[in-house]
Design an enzyme around this catalytic site. Structure first.
Site, PDB file in Angstrom:
ATOM      1  N   ASP A   7     -21.623 -24.705 -35.310  1.00 36.42           N
ATOM      2  CA  ASP A   7     -22.972 -24.939 -34.803  1.00 36.42           C
ATOM      3  C   ASP A   7     -23.649 -23.592 -34.564  1.00 36.42           C
ATOM      4  O   ASP A   7     -22.979 -22.579 -34.358  1.00 36.42           O
ATOM      5  CB  ASP A   7     -22.878 -25.736 -33.497  1.00 36.42           C
ATOM      6  CG  ASP A   7     -24.221 -26.049 -32.887  1.00 36.42           C
ATOM      7  OD1 ASP A   7     -25.193 -26.266 -33.635  1.00 36.42           O
ATOM      8  OD2 ASP A   7     -24.305 -26.083 -31.645  1.00 36.42           O
ATOM      9  N   ASP A   9     -27.002 -23.099 -32.430  1.00 34.47           N
ATOM     10  CA  ASP A   9     -27.580 -22.960 -31.087  1.00 34.47           C
ATOM     11  C   ASP A   9     -26.544 -23.274 -30.019  1.00 34.47           C
ATOM     12  O   ASP A   9     -25.954 -24.348 -30.006  1.00 34.47           O
ATOM     13  CB  ASP A   9     -28.782 -23.894 -30.930  1.00 34.47           C
ATOM     14  CG  ASP A   9     -29.836 -23.639 -31.989  1.00 34.47           C
ATOM     15  OD1 ASP A   9     -29.996 -22.479 -32.396  1.00 34.47           O
ATOM     16  OD2 ASP A   9     -30.493 -24.607 -32.422  1.00 34.47           O
TER      17      ASP A   9
END
Length: 180
Positions: A7, A9
């Site tokens: 991922d 963020d």
């Protein structure tokens, strides 16, 4: 070669620091990450949607400490994919790609996956800070600690607190030598 979906963020990009800084500029109130533990991002940051829809938010996010070195090291043993649920915020698409190009020049555009839902991702491993992404994933999953998930049990996921910890597990763990 095993694959990892990472991922962006809250795992690579320190959006919490970005939110805290923007909140301070707007209100004069300095938030401490400790006081945000257990709060959803929307509860912690009342201007969240204004911020994430602001030009420059994703492009200017600071890097989480240790992320660049860790990905460089991991890329020698794994095929890495940066997977970001970016389509919810259309402005973020070009900013996220520019940010990745700046901080991770060794990650090619073919390794960047911008999507809506991550339920279609089928790598061997996923590293994310949100249960909504990890819970639908069928591989080995790692919950990257952020204030919004810090007080919640990781359940079936393994919790990691830093990129040094991720490296220790994925580069020095005994299963790596068994599957190479």
């Amino acid at each position: 070669m095993r694959t990892i979906a990472i991922d962006m963020d809250g795992v690579l990009a320190d959006v919490y620091r970005q939110f805290i800084d923007m909140h301070f500029r707007e209100t004069g109130e300095r938030l401490n990450p400790e006081q945000l533990k257990g709060l959803t991002e929307k509860e912690a940051f009342p201007y969240l949607y204004t911020h994430v829809n602001s030009e420059g938010f994703f492009k200017n996010a600071p890097l989480i400490p240790g992320a660049k070195k860790a990905l460089e090291n991991l890329s020698a043993k794994y095929r890495l994919f940066i997977v970001s649920a970016a389509t919810e915020f259309p402005l973020s698409l070009t900013e996220k790609q520019a940010w990745l190009n700046l901080h991770f020049p060794f990650i090619s555009w073919k390794q960047m996956v911008f999507c809506g839902s991550k339920e279609i991702i089928q790598t061997d491993i996923m590293i994310d800070d949100h249960f909504k992404n990890l819970d639908t994933f069928s591989g080995e999953s790692y919950l990257f600690t952020q204030p919004h998930n810090a007080l919640t049990s990781p359940g079936k996921h393994k919790r990691v607190h830093s990129w040094a910890e991720v490296e220790n597990i994925l580069l020095h763990h005994s299963y790596l030598t068994k599957t190479e």
